[in-house]
Motif scaffolding. Structure first.
Motif, PDB file in Angstrom:
ATOM      1  N   LYS A 118       1.022  -1.214   0.016  1.00  0.00           N
ATOM      2  CA  LYS A 118       0.015   0.026  -0.071  1.00  0.00           C
ATOM      3  C   LYS A 118       0.816   1.225  -0.036  1.00  0.00           C
ATOM      4  O   LYS A 118       0.570   2.186  -0.759  1.00  0.00           O
ATOM      5  CB  LYS A 118      -1.027  -0.031   1.218  1.00  0.00           C
ATOM      6  CG  LYS A 118      -2.027   0.968   1.346  1.00  0.00           C
ATOM      7  CD  LYS A 118      -2.823   1.034   2.237  1.00  0.00           C
ATOM      8  CE  LYS A 118      -3.996   1.940   2.374  1.00  0.00           C
ATOM      9  NZ  LYS A 118      -4.785   1.955   3.440  1.00  0.00           N
ATOM     10  N   ALA A 119       1.827   1.246   0.640  1.00  0.00           N
ATOM     11  CA  ALA A 119       2.902   2.449   0.781  1.00  0.00           C
ATOM     12  C   ALA A 119       3.509   2.623  -0.747  1.00  0.00           C
ATOM     13  O   ALA A 119       3.608   3.572  -0.972  1.00  0.00           O
ATOM     14  CB  ALA A 119       3.884   2.308   1.889  1.00  0.00           C
ATOM     15  N   SER A 120       4.057   1.450  -1.122  1.00  0.00           N
ATOM     16  CA  SER A 120       4.598   1.527  -2.037  1.00  0.00           C
ATOM     17  C   SER A 120       3.749   2.084  -3.536  1.00  0.00           C
ATOM     18  O   SER A 120       4.133   2.833  -4.342  1.00  0.00           O
ATOM     19  CB  SER A 120       4.926  -0.068  -2.751  1.00  0.00           C
ATOM     20  OG  SER A 120       5.833   0.233  -3.985  1.00  0.00           O
ATOM     21  N   ARG A 121       2.421   1.559  -3.513  1.00  0.00           N
ATOM     22  CA  ARG A 121       1.380   2.185  -4.306  1.00  0.00           C
ATOM     23  C   ARG A 121       1.246   3.800  -4.264  1.00  0.00           C
ATOM     24  O   ARG A 121       1.057   4.394  -4.963  1.00  0.00           O
ATOM     25  CB  ARG A 121       0.112   1.594  -4.237  1.00  0.00           C
ATOM     26  CG  ARG A 121       0.026   0.191  -4.866  1.00  0.00           C
ATOM     27  CD  ARG A 121      -1.540  -0.294  -5.016  1.00  0.00           C
ATOM     28  NE  ARG A 121      -1.961  -0.567  -3.702  1.00  0.00           N
ATOM     29  CZ  ARG A 121      -1.947  -1.652  -2.828  1.00  0.00           C
ATOM     30  NH1 ARG A 121      -1.395  -2.607  -3.339  1.00  0.00           N
ATOM     31  NH2 ARG A 121      -2.843  -1.700  -1.855  1.00  0.00           N
ATOM     32  N   ARG A 122       1.237   4.226  -2.814  1.00  0.00           N
ATOM     33  CA  ARG A 122       1.052   5.657  -2.480  1.00  0.00           C
ATOM     34  C   ARG A 122       2.407   6.508  -2.885  1.00  0.00           C
ATOM     35  O   ARG A 122       2.243   7.542  -3.597  1.00  0.00           O
ATOM     36  CB  ARG A 122       1.066   5.986  -1.011  1.00  0.00           C
ATOM     37  CG  ARG A 122      -0.352   5.486  -0.727  1.00  0.00           C
ATOM     38  CD  ARG A 122      -0.658   6.306   0.843  1.00  0.00           C
ATOM     39  NE  ARG A 122       0.244   5.692   1.647  1.00  0.00           N
ATOM     40  CZ  ARG A 122       0.230   4.547   2.621  1.00  0.00           C
ATOM     41  NH1 ARG A 122      -0.998   3.856   2.800  1.00  0.00           N
ATOM     42  NH2 ARG A 122       1.207   4.255   3.792  1.00  0.00           N
ATOM     43  N   VAL A 123       3.709   5.743  -2.913  1.00  0.00           N
ATOM     44  CA  VAL A 123       4.697   6.466  -3.360  1.00  0.00           C
ATOM     45  C   VAL A 123       4.660   6.643  -4.992  1.00  0.00           C
ATOM     46  O   VAL A 123       5.022   7.643  -5.307  1.00  0.00           O
ATOM     47  CB  VAL A 123       6.103   5.705  -2.894  1.00  0.00           C
ATOM     48  CG1 VAL A 123       7.387   6.294  -3.618  1.00  0.00           C
ATOM     49  CG2 VAL A 123       6.188   5.881  -1.444  1.00  0.00           C
ATOM     50  N   ILE A 124       4.360   5.437  -5.447  1.00  0.00           N
ATOM     51  CA  ILE A 124       4.233   5.457  -6.932  1.00  0.00           C
ATOM     52  C   ILE A 124       3.219   6.697  -7.556  1.00  0.00           C
ATOM     53  O   ILE A 124       3.536   7.347  -8.390  1.00  0.00           O
ATOM     54  CB  ILE A 124       3.911   4.091  -7.485  1.00  0.00           C
ATOM     55  CG1 ILE A 124       5.075   3.163  -7.275  1.00  0.00           C
ATOM     56  CG2 ILE A 124       3.389   4.286  -9.250  1.00  0.00           C
ATOM     57  CD1 ILE A 124       4.732   1.611  -7.639  1.00  0.00           C
ATOM     58  N   ALA A 125       2.235   6.780  -7.091  1.00  0.00           N
ATOM     59  CA  ALA A 125       1.093   7.665  -7.253  1.00  0.00           C
ATOM     60  C   ALA A 125       1.470   8.884  -6.987  1.00  0.00           C
ATOM     61  O   ALA A 125       1.280   9.887  -8.071  1.00  0.00           O
ATOM     62  CB  ALA A 125      -0.169   7.264  -6.468  1.00  0.00           C
ATOM     63  N   LEU A 126       2.197   9.030  -5.862  1.00  0.00           N
ATOM     64  CA  LEU A 126       2.900  10.534  -5.751  1.00  0.00           C
ATOM     65  C   LEU A 126       3.895  10.828  -6.698  1.00  0.00           C
ATOM     66  O   LEU A 126       3.640  12.305  -7.144  1.00  0.00           O
ATOM     67  CB  LEU A 126       3.402  10.636  -4.384  1.00  0.00           C
ATOM     68  CG  LEU A 126       4.065  11.975  -3.814  1.00  0.00           C
ATOM     69  CD1 LEU A 126       2.956  13.136  -4.059  1.00  0.00           C
ATOM     70  CD2 LEU A 126       4.700  11.769  -2.598  1.00  0.00           C
ATOM     71  N   ARG A 127       4.651   9.957  -7.214  1.00  0.00           N
ATOM     72  CA  ARG A 127       5.645  10.352  -8.015  1.00  0.00           C
ATOM     73  C   ARG A 127       4.844  10.577  -9.432  1.00  0.00           C
ATOM     74  O   ARG A 127       5.374  11.591 -10.210  1.00  0.00           O
ATOM     75  CB  ARG A 127       6.635   8.966  -8.315  1.00  0.00           C
ATOM     76  CG  ARG A 127       7.628   9.050  -7.114  1.00  0.00           C
ATOM     77  CD  ARG A 127       8.398   7.950  -7.221  1.00  0.00           C
ATOM     78  NE  ARG A 127       9.377   7.571  -5.934  1.00  0.00           N
ATOM     79  CZ  ARG A 127      10.006   6.558  -6.161  1.00  0.00           C
ATOM     80  NH1 ARG A 127      10.334   5.721  -6.769  1.00  0.00           N
ATOM     81  NH2 ARG A 127      11.226   6.550  -4.940  1.00  0.00           N
ATOM     82  N   VAL A 128       3.907   9.929  -9.930  1.00  0.00           N
ATOM     83  CA  VAL A 128       3.311   9.979 -11.047  1.00  0.00           C
ATOM     84  C   VAL A 128       2.578  11.435 -10.960  1.00  0.00           C
ATOM     85  O   VAL A 128       2.573  12.008 -11.931  1.00  0.00           O
ATOM     86  CB  VAL A 128       2.279   9.073 -11.384  1.00  0.00           C
ATOM     87  CG1 VAL A 128       1.237   9.062 -12.513  1.00  0.00           C
ATOM     88  CG2 VAL A 128       2.903   7.576 -11.604  1.00  0.00           C
TER      89      VAL A 128
END
Length: 355
Positions: A118-128
């Motif tokens: 979940k944290a990894s998905r949040r980081v990816i979404a933030l980067r995008v």
């Protein structure tokens, strides 16, 4: 007698053996009773010891004291031993600064893995999201600086300085105006200068951007190096490179050398006229204004007449012009050298001829 004796002997023997057996039996019975009593006595003593030990433990417990360790080999009552509350001790040791107990953390690896994903998905979404924001900002900034009217060049804000009657301001504005409605960041100053320098009579030019909407063009416009005069009396102004200047009516040509030619276009392609124009362009302004006529029958026979025949200078070709000018200046300005002579031939500058 023998038989009676034997019989008596046997009877005596038997009689004597009966009492012994009875005593022996009674003795064994007494021993058994004494052993039984001993066992009961030992059992009573054990119960008494246990009762005393229990009473002692209770007494110590009631007094809040811990029972002391028994000596080696002594009897220990397990019920009198104190038991430590490890749960309470652990909670007491893990109590926080505010007295709130914190439980020892139990790691749930499945839940931990879900949290990491979940944290990894949040980081990816933030980067995008950041990448999209950067791209949008770059696109918006590009449009604002290069395609909007924020820095657009306006024709009304183009200024020309240095023009004269031979190089008109309208000619320069026409070239600079081709860059109008462009962002100043896209306007090529070098391209503007290059095109302006192609105008006959322009010797130098610069273009300076004036943000947010202006452009300053500065030129150095020369006067005609010579006027080409044909047999019909028409005159055409040309610059040092043989380019024809714009036609101007009612303009004084005083101080501009005149070269007589048969045809303007044809003469400009001859080497003789090109050499004459180079020599005239190199002359100082004071001498050029004194030139009243120029002849150039061949490329190495360029001759100028000063002040309607007061002096005649034979230049030859355009080689060694600096030396030739120095020799001419020395001769014509020294009466002791020129005397009453009128013609100076410097086609060979190291051996000038005066006549």
């Amino acid at each position: 007698m023998v038989g009676s004796a034997g019989s008596n002997g046997t009877g005596v023997s038997a009689g004597s053996g009966g009492p012994r057996s009875s005593r022996s039996a009674r003795s064994e019975s007494d021993d058994a009773r004494s052993h039984g009593v001993g066992r009961r006595s030992a059992s009573s003593r054990t119960r008494s010891a246990r009762s005393a030990s229990s009473d002692f433990g209770k007494g110590d417990a009631s007094e809040g004291k811990k029972p002391s360790r028994s000596a080696s080999g002594a009897f220990v009552d397990a019920r009198a031993l104190s038991s430590k509350d490890y749960v309470a001790s652990t909670l007491e040791e893990s109590a926080g600064p505010l007295g709130v107990s914190s439980r020892p953390k139990v790691v749930d690896f499945v839940q931990r893995s879900k949290e990491r994903r979940k944290a990894s998905r949040r980081v990816i979404a933030l980067r995008v999201l950041i990448a999209v924001a950067v791209v949008c900002a770059a696109v918006g900034l590009t449009w604002l600086l290069f395609f909007s009217s924020l820095l657009q060049l306006r024709t009304s804000d183009i200024t020309v300085e240095g023009a004269n009657e031979w190089v008109s301001e309208s000619q320069v504005l026409q070239i600079a105006g081709e860059q109008a409605d462009k962002s100043l960041l896209l306007v090529s100053s070098d391209e503007v200068v290059s095109q302006i320098k192609e105008i006959p009579g322009v010797t130098s030019a610069t273009a300076t951007k004036r943000f947010p909407h202006g452009l300053l063009v500065e030129i150095e416009a020369q006067k005609p190096v010579a006027m080409l005069k044909t047999s019909d009396g028409s005159m055409t102004a040309v610059d040092s490179q043989g380019r024809v200047l714009n036609s101007v009516e009612d303009v004084s040509v005083d101080g501009i050398p005149v070269i007589e030619v048969e045809d303007v276009e044809a003469s400009l392609n001859t080497q003789a006229i090109k050499e004459a124009l180079k020599i005239l362009a190199a002359l100082p302004e004071s001498m050029r204004q004194s030139v009243t006529s120029v002849t150039a029958e061949t490329r190495d026979s360029v001759t100028t007449t000063l002040n309607d025949g007061e002096r005649v200078i034979v230049w030859g070709d355009s080689s060694d012009l600096e030396l030739k000018k120095a020799v001419v200046d020395k001769i014509i300005n020294d009466p002791n050298v020129i005397g009453d002579k009128k013609q100076v031939d410097v086609s060979a500058p190291l051996k000038p001829i005066i006549k």
